[in-house]
Design a protein around this motif. Structure first.
Motif, PDB file in Angstrom:
ATOM      1  N   UNK A  59      14.208   9.257  37.950  1.00 45.36           N
ATOM      2  CA  UNK A  59      13.025   9.380  37.095  1.00 45.36           C
ATOM      3  C   UNK A  59      12.419  10.767  37.293  1.00 45.36           C
ATOM      4  N   UNK A  60      11.528  11.137  36.396  1.00 47.45           N
ATOM      5  CA  UNK A  60      10.795  12.397  36.503  1.00 47.45           C
ATOM      6  C   UNK A  60       9.320  12.076  36.693  1.00 47.45           C
ATOM      7  N   UNK A  61       8.702  12.721  37.632  1.00 47.22           N
ATOM      8  CA  UNK A  61       7.296  12.485  37.937  1.00 47.22           C
ATOM      9  C   UNK A  61       6.435  12.631  36.678  1.00 47.22           C
ATOM     10  N   UNK A  62       5.489  11.723  36.501  1.00 45.56           N
ATOM     11  CA  UNK A  62       4.613  11.781  35.336  1.00 45.56           C
ATOM     12  C   UNK A  62       4.900  10.720  34.293  1.00 45.56           C
ATOM     13  N   UNK A  63       5.971   9.983  34.445  1.00 45.19           N
ATOM     14  CA  UNK A  63       6.345   8.811  33.649  1.00 45.19           C
ATOM     15  C   UNK A  63       7.667   8.288  34.205  1.00 45.19           C
TER      16      UNK A  63
ATOM     17  N   UNK B  46      14.558  10.414  42.977  1.00 46.25           N
ATOM     18  CA  UNK B  46      15.735   9.565  43.104  1.00 46.25           C
ATOM     19  C   UNK B  46      17.059  10.253  42.874  1.00 46.25           C
ATOM     20  N   UNK B  47      17.096  11.575  42.915  1.00 46.27           N
ATOM     21  CA  UNK B  47      18.341  12.333  42.724  1.00 46.27           C
ATOM     22  C   UNK B  47      18.433  13.347  43.861  1.00 46.27           C
ATOM     23  N   UNK B  48      19.160  13.001  44.916  1.00 43.92           N
ATOM     24  CA  UNK B  48      19.176  13.836  46.123  1.00 43.92           C
ATOM     25  C   UNK B  48      20.319  14.849  46.130  1.00 43.92           C
ATOM     26  N   UNK B  49      21.560  14.363  45.981  1.00 45.32           N
ATOM     27  CA  UNK B  49      22.711  15.253  46.069  1.00 45.32           C
ATOM     28  C   UNK B  49      23.121  15.754  44.687  1.00 45.32           C
ATOM     29  N   UNK B  50      23.676  16.967  44.674  1.00 44.38           N
ATOM     30  CA  UNK B  50      24.203  17.540  43.429  1.00 44.38           C
ATOM     31  C   UNK B  50      25.340  16.656  42.910  1.00 44.38           C
ATOM     32  N   UNK B  51      25.321  16.353  41.624  1.00 43.66           N
ATOM     33  CA  UNK B  51      26.334  15.481  41.036  1.00 43.66           C
ATOM     34  C   UNK B  51      26.482  15.804  39.561  1.00 43.66           C
TER      35      UNK B  51
ATOM     36  N   UNK C 225      17.462  18.395  37.672  1.00 45.40           N
ATOM     37  CA  UNK C 225      18.400  18.707  38.737  1.00 45.40           C
ATOM     38  C   UNK C 225      18.126  17.872  39.968  1.00 45.40           C
ATOM     39  N   UNK C 226      18.952  18.041  40.978  1.00 47.01           N
ATOM     40  CA  UNK C 226      18.887  17.242  42.196  1.00 47.01           C
ATOM     41  C   UNK C 226      18.038  17.921  43.274  1.00 47.01           C
ATOM     42  N   UNK C 227      17.763  17.157  44.338  1.00 47.95           N
ATOM     43  CA  UNK C 227      17.064  17.729  45.480  1.00 47.95           C
ATOM     44  C   UNK C 227      17.848  18.850  46.130  1.00 47.95           C
ATOM     45  N   UNK C 228      19.169  18.714  46.161  1.00 52.93           N
ATOM     46  CA  UNK C 228      20.025  19.766  46.713  1.00 52.93           C
ATOM     47  C   UNK C 228      19.891  21.050  45.897  1.00 52.93           C
ATOM     48  N   UNK C 229      19.887  20.920  44.582  1.00 51.01           N
ATOM     49  CA  UNK C 229      19.732  22.098  43.717  1.00 51.01           C
ATOM     50  C   UNK C 229      18.321  22.674  43.824  1.00 51.01           C
ATOM     51  N   UNK C 230      17.337  21.810  44.040  1.00 48.03           N
ATOM     52  CA  UNK C 230      15.960  22.293  44.225  1.00 48.03           C
ATOM     53  C   UNK C 230      15.875  23.195  45.452  1.00 48.03           C
TER      54      UNK C 230
ATOM     55  N   UNK D 221      26.009  13.932  37.055  1.00 50.14           N
ATOM     56  CA  UNK D 221      24.879  13.360  36.317  1.00 50.14           C
ATOM     57  C   UNK D 221      23.974  12.656  37.315  1.00 50.14           C
ATOM     58  N   UNK D 222      22.703  12.458  36.970  1.00 53.31           N
ATOM     59  CA  UNK D 222      21.807  11.784  37.914  1.00 53.31           C
ATOM     60  C   UNK D 222      22.208  10.332  38.138  1.00 53.31           C
TER      61      UNK D 222
END
Length: 330
Positions: A103-107, A90-95, A279-284, A97-98
């Motif tokens: 959320x983070x996978x696993x919870x 749920x965090x696509x673009x660099x910003x 981090x975001x998808x962009x940063x990934x 803050x999220x």
């Protein structure tokens, strides 16, 4: 499918290998048949945050494998693709803050300590060919955390002096590798002589015992940037090593959440304190381009089978690892 599941009891006692129903991808999702997965400190915290009254949860945030099913509307991912899983949901673009809903996978969603995981199609990326499955499965969470901390928040540049206290964790070892690839001068600390030696082999310019006098160990040199991932045990020591106007970036608190420091010294020093998480998808995407360009490989400490999860968690809890702990799955 077999999975490491937390249910019914608090803490580690609630963990067990169980049979869980096979997952099916929904609209915009893909299913990955996992080959390897990575253990993180976050997985220890999940055992506390996930309550016995909550539904059973497959834990784990890191993994790599082969796409074996795709949901409706997925066009950029194909069955058979060898992929890494990005745990940042749920965090696509660099910003700064999220966004809400991050959320983070696993919870709270099922994670990677299983034979399969279902994630949004945007959360898989093709595995760099130079990485082994062991390396690929443990990379994502630590590398994304390190990348945002160092580049987005820390604004690291060639020639900067960077201090990384508590070398040994997966994130810390990647911080060292990333900072050296960026041309920084890097100093690290550890209570372990073995970890200090390994850090020097990875390119650290100086490594010294965390129990030493840091100012003496650094010969009076002051840092442009400190990446603080330990917490209360080292925070004030780290702060004292900053040059006037320097930056401290923090994302970890394994050695204590609450810190007391001298506010007057802080504002007279014109210091900058920044927090960061994952981090975001962009940063990934930027991170994968960076590690591929420099052919950076995460340090793999030890691999276990899923049924050996107890030994893996114990090694993590005692901070005995040097680099990343992982699981063989398929």
């Amino acid at each position: 499918m077999k999975a490491v599941v937390h249910a019914d009891k608090a803490g580690f006692e609630g963990l067990a290998v169980r049979e869980m129903e096979e997952l099916k991808p929904g609209v915009g999702e893909v299913r990955v048949k996992l080959k390897t997965a990575g253990l993180n400190h976050r997985d220890l915290f999940v055992l506390v945050r996930h309550k016995p009254t909550d539904p059973p949860l497959i834990i784990g945030s890191d993994g790599a494998g082969v796409v074996d099913a795709i949901g409706e509307g997925v066009v950029d991912v194909r069955v058979g693709d060898e992929v890494l899983v990005n745990p940042s949901l749920g965090w696509k673009e660099k910003s700064d803050a999220p966004p809400a809903g991050f959320e983070i996978l696993g919870l709270p969603f099922h994670g990677t300590f299983a034979e399969q995981v279902v994630v949004p199609a945007d959360n898989v990326a093709l595995k760099p060919g130079y990485l082994s499955w062991e390396e690929a499965g443990v990379l994502s969470l630590a590398a994304l955390t390190a990348y945002r901390a160092l580049f987005t928040q820390g604004q690291v540049r060639e020639g900067m002096k960077v201090l990384i206290p508590g070398i040994g964790s997966g994130v810390a070892t990647l911080l060292l590798q990333f900072a050296k690839a960026a041309g920084a001068v890097v100093y690290v600390t550890s209570r372990s002589l073995e970890k200090c030696q390994k850090a020097l082999e990875l390119g650290a310019d100086r490594a010294f015992d965390s129990n030493e006098d840091w100012e003496q160990a650094l010969g009076g040199e002051k840092m442009d940037l400190v990446i603080e991932c330990v917490g209360a045990a080292t925070f004030n020591k780290s702060l004292k090593q900053l040059r006037p106007g320097g930056t401290i970036v923090t994302f970890g608190a394994s050695a204590g959440d609450v810190v007391e420091f001298n506010l007057r010294d802080f504002f007279y020093g014109q210091y900058k304190l920044l927090g960061t998480t994952l981090g975001s998808g962009e940063e990934y995407k930027e991170m994968l381009e960076f590690v591929t360009k420099h052919e950076i490989k995460p340090v793999v400490d030890r691999m276990y089978s899923l049924k050996e999860f107890g030994s893996a968690f114990e090694r993590m809890e005692k901070a005995e690892q040097l680099g990343k702990i992982g699981f063989y799955i398929g």
